[in-house]
Scaffold this motif. Structure first.
Motif, short mmCIF file in Angstrom:
data_model
loop_
_atom_site.label_atom_id
_atom_site.label_comp_id
_atom_site.label_asym_id
_atom_site.label_seq_id
_atom_site.Cartn_x
_atom_site.Cartn_y
_atom_site.Cartn_z
N GLU A 1 -14.63 -25.52 7.01
CA GLU A 1 -13.68 -25.99 7.81
C GLU A 1 -12.65 -26.56 7.11
N LEU A 2 -11.20 -27.18 7.93
CA LEU A 2 -10.26 -27.70 7.16
C LEU A 2 -9.53 -26.80 6.17
N GLY A 3 -8.44 -27.13 5.73
CA GLY A 3 -7.41 -26.31 4.99
C GLY A 3 -7.12 -25.07 5.74
N ARG A 4 -6.51 -24.05 4.99
CA ARG A 4 -6.15 -22.69 5.49
C ARG A 4 -7.42 -21.98 5.73
N GLU A 5 -8.68 -22.23 4.87
CA GLU A 5 -9.82 -21.32 4.88
C GLU A 5 -10.40 -21.59 6.32
N GLY A 6 -10.36 -23.03 6.79
CA GLY A 6 -10.85 -23.39 8.08
C GLY A 6 -10.28 -22.52 9.15
N ILE A 7 -9.02 -22.56 9.40
CA ILE A 7 -8.52 -21.89 10.40
C ILE A 7 -8.67 -20.44 10.43
N LEU A 8 -8.80 -19.71 9.42
CA LEU A 8 -9.36 -18.39 8.97
C LEU A 8 -10.72 -18.14 9.51
N GLU A 9 -11.74 -19.06 10.00
CA GLU A 9 -13.09 -18.79 10.18
C GLU A 9 -13.13 -18.09 11.63
N PHE A 10 -12.30 -18.46 12.58
CA PHE A 10 -12.47 -18.13 13.80
C PHE A 10 -11.01 -17.24 14.17
N VAL A 11 -10.84 -16.28 13.55
CA VAL A 11 -9.87 -15.47 13.96
C VAL A 11 -10.32 -13.82 13.48
N ASN A 12 -9.82 -12.93 14.22
CA ASN A 12 -9.98 -11.55 13.71
C ASN A 12 -8.98 -11.20 12.79
N ILE A 13 -9.41 -10.94 11.50
CA ILE A 13 -8.49 -10.66 10.25
C ILE A 13 -8.30 -9.17 10.44
N LYS A 14 -7.17 -8.87 11.25
CA LYS A 14 -6.80 -7.24 11.41
C LYS A 14 -6.03 -6.69 10.56
N THR A 15 -6.39 -5.39 9.94
CA THR A 15 -5.55 -4.85 9.03
C THR A 15 -4.76 -3.66 9.81
N VAL A 16 -3.50 -3.80 9.67
CA VAL A 16 -2.80 -2.77 10.34
C VAL A 16 -2.01 -2.00 9.38
N TRP A 17 -2.09 -0.62 9.88
CA TRP A 17 -1.37 0.38 8.72
C TRP A 17 -0.53 1.35 9.41
N GLU A 18 0.75 1.45 9.12
CA GLU A 18 1.52 2.28 9.74
C GLU A 18 2.32 3.43 8.91
N SER A 19 2.01 4.73 9.38
CA SER A 19 2.52 5.83 8.62
C SER A 19 3.77 6.35 9.07
N THR B 1 0.79 -1.11 0.02
CA THR B 1 -0.10 0.07 -0.04
C THR B 1 0.83 1.27 0.21
N ASP B 2 0.30 2.54 0.16
CA ASP B 2 1.00 3.84 0.24
C ASP B 2 1.45 4.04 1.65
N ALA B 3 1.23 3.28 2.61
CA ALA B 3 1.68 3.33 3.95
C ALA B 3 3.27 2.87 4.07
N GLN B 4 3.79 3.53 5.12
CA GLN B 4 5.21 2.87 5.61
C GLN B 4 5.24 1.76 5.51
N LYS B 5 4.34 1.14 6.24
CA LYS B 5 4.15 -0.27 6.45
C LYS B 5 2.65 -0.83 6.96
N SER B 6 2.33 -2.01 6.18
CA SER B 6 1.07 -2.22 6.12
C SER B 6 0.83 -4.04 6.20
N PHE B 7 0.07 -4.27 7.05
CA PHE B 7 0.15 -6.11 6.81
C PHE B 7 -1.48 -6.31 7.57
N VAL B 8 -1.59 -7.80 7.45
CA VAL B 8 -2.79 -8.24 8.04
C VAL B 8 -2.30 -9.26 8.98
N ARG B 9 -2.68 -9.25 10.33
CA ARG B 9 -2.51 -9.95 11.26
C ARG B 9 -3.92 -10.93 11.67
#
Length: 462
Positions: free
Chosen positions: A444-462, A117-125
């Motif tokens: 359920e199962l696979g990578r998609e399964g473990i992502l169902e019950f997490v907070n997909i948090k966007t992080v943006w650092e300027s 992105t155009d941020a100094q740093k951005s990632f998904v946690r």
């Protein structure tokens, strides 16, 4: 706080092969249930900060415990819900495999994902949500639980299991496995309560998400309650999977697999093939092969190695299935093999093959949960696809052909969460599993399964 509840009847473990009551349990009292919910919430506060390596080591120990006790656990499932010993042993092995899979892959699946992105740093946690309530069915008493628990615990969540009331011993055994593996008591707990208390559990503010595998009415009820409280849900509900056979298919292989796909778990599986859709050019031969295979199936004691079909799990399931078959016959369906419950003790139903099935019959539109198959004849691929999709369900589908164009068409046109070509539908830890339409939502199962019950948090650092 869980509201006070009037005394509930005991939870019974009953052997479906004999009708014998094996053991009874008193449901948790209000204070006991409250204590378990509070323990889960407190434990999450610390468990969420454990490392992937710590969680993985304990999950691998759980797999080792499953392996060491596989005979004991398999016999428990056979006694409690009638699963054949052969399939029960395979189920335990699969549970161990899913533990190893997520122990190995969870850290990679949930690692921070950089974004350009155009941020100094951005990632998904990816961060855990909290206590997750798992409402699980009786038909795969261990596998259904472990395929939820392995990714959920590796993600840093804690689990609360409300298992089907006819498999309480399996539910308690699973809780013991996680504790023996070194997980704190509050990381995974079994709640021995009746279904009448489910809504209160879903509504409890300490429970942050719900996963349910079960019937469509149960799914609607849980989804409605969770929706009122804005909680994430994953639903894996019923299925009426098509098994399509086209003229270029290897008919012998297709027929042999068809029987396995239908009779999986004595027919008590949401992803069992239930509707066999065969192009007219090969329908006579395929029907003949199916009839031969069905007649060769051995029904009996699930603990015997040569038993193919065990009892249905409960008297209610047996009675309901028989009513569906009788109603279909009354409306014009023709019986090729079987057609009724078997005499004697236990909940046994004859392997049954129906054909000439009218559209207004249960065998056309409803899920038949037992060793009953529906055989349809169609003129070509287009008609096969139309019939396959003419259902409220959308879980899995199996297509049999050696023509590349037909394979591509089946993959593209079938409305289902999974399409298997020249193979029976199954769940695999490496691949996402779930359905569409009234078969539910989420994976359920696979990578998609473990992502169902997490907070997909966007992080943006300027």
């Amino acid at each position: 706080m869980v509201q006070a509840q009037s005394p509930a009847r005991p939870i019974a473990s009953i052997n479906p092969a004999t009708g014998q009551i094996l053991k009874t349990f008193l449901p948790l009292g209000d204070s006991e249930l409250e204590a378990r919910l509070e323990l889960a919430w407190r434990t999450f506060g610390s468990y969420r900060h454990t490392t992937f390596a710590e969680r993985a080591a304990k999950l691998r120990r759980a797999a080792d415990i499953l392996g060491a006790g596989r005979e004991q656990y398999a016999r428990l499932m056979s006694a409690e819900m009638g699963k054949t010993l052969t399939s029960a042993l395979a189920e335990i092995d699969k549970c161990a495999a899913v533990c190893h899979f997520y122990a190995e892959h969870a850290a990679g699946y949930l690692a921070d994902q950089p974004a350009q992105t155009d941020a100094q740093k951005s990632f998904v946690r990816y961060q855990p949500l909290g206590p997750v309530l798992a409402i699980m069915p009786w038909n795969f008493p261990f596998w259904q639980v472990f395929r939820f628990a392995a990714p959920a615990l590796m993600a840093g969540n804690v689990g609360l299991l409300k298992h089907a009331s006819n498999v309480p011993q399996s539910a308690l055994a699973i809780e013991a496995i996680f504790q023996q593996a070194g997980f704190e008591a509050g990381v995974f707990q079994t709640l021995l309560v009746g279904s009448e208390r489910t809504a209160r559990l879903v509504a409890d503010e300490r429970i942050k998400a719900v996963t349910l595998t079960g019937s469509e009415p149960a799914g609607r009820s849980v989804a409605a309650t969770a929706g009122q409280h804005l909680k994430k849900t994953v639903l894996e509900l019923g299925g009426s999977d098509p098994f399509i056979v086209l003229p270029s298919a290897d008919l012998a292989a297709a027929a042999a697999t068809a029987v396995k796909a239908r009779m999986l778990n004595s027919g008590q599986s949401c992803i069992a093939a239930k509707r066999f859709i065969v192009v007219e050019a090969v329908a006579d031969r395929f029907e003949q092969l199916l009839v031969e295979h069905f007649r060769a199936l051995k029904v009996g004691d699930p603990l015997l190695a040569d038993t193919d079909i065990g009892p249905l799990a409960t008297e209610a399931i047996l009675t309901g299935l028989d009513a569906q078959v009788r109603s279909s016959i009354e409306r014009g369906a023709r019986v090729l093999v079987g057609g009724g419950r078997l005499a004697g003790a236990g909940h046994f139903y004859a392997p049954t093959l129906l054909t000439d099935i009218p559209k207004d019959s249960p065998a056309y539109s409803e899920e038949l949960f037992g060793p009953v198959a529906s055989l349809f004849r169609v003129k070509d691929l287009n008609e096969a696809i139309d019939l396959a999709n003419d259902t409220a369900f959308g879980l899995g589908a199996s297509g049999w052909t050696n023509e590349p164009d037909e394979k591509a068409r089946l993959i593209e046109a079938i409305d289902a969460g999974a399409v298997f070509i020249n193979a029976m539908v199954k769940s695999d830890p490496r691949l996402p599993f779930g359905g569409i339409k009234t078969s539910g939502y989420g994976r359920e199962l696979g990578r998609e399964g473990i992502l169902e019950f997490v907070n997909i948090k966007t992080v943006w650092e300027s």
